[in-house]
Design a protein around this motif. Structure first.
Motif, short mmCIF file in Angstrom:
data_model
loop_
_atom_site.label_atom_id
_atom_site.label_comp_id
_atom_site.label_asym_id
_atom_site.label_seq_id
_atom_site.Cartn_x
_atom_site.Cartn_y
_atom_site.Cartn_z
N PRO A 73 0.79 -1.23 0.00
CA PRO A 73 0.00 0.00 0.00
C PRO A 73 0.82 1.28 0.00
N HIS A 74 2.07 1.21 0.48
CA HIS A 74 2.89 2.41 0.56
C HIS A 74 3.63 2.72 -0.74
N ILE A 75 3.67 1.77 -1.67
CA ILE A 75 4.51 1.98 -2.85
C ILE A 75 3.81 1.73 -4.17
N THR A 76 2.54 1.33 -4.13
CA THR A 76 1.78 1.14 -5.38
C THR A 76 0.45 1.87 -5.29
N GLY A 77 -0.15 2.10 -6.46
CA GLY A 77 -1.49 2.66 -6.50
C GLY A 77 -2.54 1.59 -6.30
N ALA A 78 -3.79 2.02 -6.31
CA ALA A 78 -4.90 1.09 -6.09
C ALA A 78 -4.96 0.00 -7.15
N ASP A 79 -4.38 0.26 -8.33
CA ASP A 79 -4.35 -0.73 -9.41
C ASP A 79 -3.18 -1.70 -9.30
N GLY A 80 -2.37 -1.54 -8.24
CA GLY A 80 -1.24 -2.44 -8.05
C GLY A 80 -0.02 -2.09 -8.87
N ARG A 81 -0.07 -0.96 -9.54
CA ARG A 81 1.07 -0.52 -10.36
C ARG A 81 1.96 0.45 -9.58
N PHE A 82 3.25 0.38 -9.88
CA PHE A 82 4.17 1.39 -9.38
C PHE A 82 3.98 2.65 -10.22
N GLY A 83 4.02 3.82 -9.57
CA GLY A 83 3.80 5.07 -10.26
C GLY A 83 4.96 5.45 -11.16
N THR A 84 4.75 6.50 -11.92
CA THR A 84 5.76 6.98 -12.88
C THR A 84 6.68 8.02 -12.26
N ASP A 85 6.38 8.48 -11.05
CA ASP A 85 7.21 9.50 -10.40
C ASP A 85 8.43 8.84 -9.78
N GLN A 86 9.49 8.72 -10.57
CA GLN A 86 10.68 8.00 -10.12
C GLN A 86 11.34 8.69 -8.92
N LEU A 87 11.40 10.01 -8.96
CA LEU A 87 12.00 10.74 -7.84
C LEU A 87 11.19 10.56 -6.57
N GLY A 88 9.87 10.67 -6.69
CA GLY A 88 9.02 10.51 -5.52
C GLY A 88 9.13 9.12 -4.91
N LEU A 89 9.12 8.10 -5.75
CA LEU A 89 9.28 6.74 -5.25
C LEU A 89 10.65 6.56 -4.62
#
Length: 257
Positions: A73-89
């Motif tokens: 829950p802390h690193i993926t969206g509700a769709d189970g995908r990792f986001g595109t914000d590489q810096l934020g991640l």
């Protein structure tokens, strides 16, 4: 010389290109996305190609997770995908203990999924070179060694070679090359092998035949890897995820004239 393909398993058009480029061209290795939609098809093709070296393409940004949102829950969206914000991640992976625990579980799950394919683990790298992040690199190396990891890609593209190829290296190019030394140190300290130089960063998605011929004329001494993103056609997924990439031209660059 290593000619490599990323995103193996992303779509069947990518998988077809990997098979063709290895069977009829110069492709020597491919990196498998174990949670991607066409991963099962990629594994079936790899089993038919015993001389294709297959490694794990860890996906920890801009792609599908294996464990899903409920577990991450802390690193993926509700769709189970990792986001595109590489810096934020990257900041989250560095600063949040909960994010790091989930990151470690996902990395382990992806290595376990690769082992379950029955394919020999030749190497590991990561989508968008996320393993340049020290926390990701540490976990990738530590967990990977439990699964027999002996090789990893260090994306190190010498600015001097870019200049010889007619490019003007930017501050970012130079900074990335310098930063890659941190990953190389981590890899070597762990006893892992990596190529001396890796090309495909500056021309990511544009490693066409013309670019490849220019690069070949200026390759430095030592071991070199050139990576590609080949596909036999521009399907809907590739149009959505990589609209500017020239996938079919990259496939042609791997094939004889």
């Amino acid at each position: 010389m290593v000619y490599a393909a990323d995103d193996f398993g992303l779509t069947e058009s990518v998988n077809e290109a990997v098979e063709i480029a290895h069977r009829d061209g110069c492709l020597t290795q491919a990196s498998l996305m174990v949670a991607a939609p066409a991963a099962t098809d990629a594994v079936a093709r790899a089993r038919r190609l015993p001389n294709l070296a297959v490694g794990l393409h860890l996906v920890l940004v801009d792609g599908d997770s294996l464990l899903g949102h409920a577990a991450l829950p802390h690193i993926t969206g509700a769709d189970g995908r990792f986001g595109t914000d590489q810096l934020g991640l990257g900041l989250r992976y560095f600063a949040s203990p909960a994010a790091r625990r989930q990151l470690a579980r996902e990395i382990r799950a992806q290595f376990e999924a690769f082992r379950a394919t029955g394919l020999a683990l030749h190497h590991a790298d990561s989508h968008k070179h996320m393993h340049l992040h020290p926390t990701v690199a540490r976990l990738m190396i530590t967990i990977g060694r439990e699964f027999g990891l002996t090789r990893m890609r260090v994306p190190a593209e010498p600015p001097a070679v870019l200049a010889a190829c007619g490019e003007t290296p930017t501050v970012a190019d130079r900074a990335l090359y310098a930063w890659s030394g941190v990953l190389r140190h981590q890899a070597r300290r762990a006893g892992l092998v990596s190529p001396d130089h890796v090309f495909g960063i500056k021309w990511s998605g544009r490693m066409t035949r013309d670019k490849l011929e220019i690069l070949r004329a200026h390759l430095p001494n030592g071991s070199n890897e050139i990576y590609f993103h080949p596909a036999t056609r521009r399907d809907a997924a590739l149009e959505r995820l990589m609209p500017d990439y020239r996938h079919t031209e990259e496939l042609q660059a791997l094939l004889p004239l």
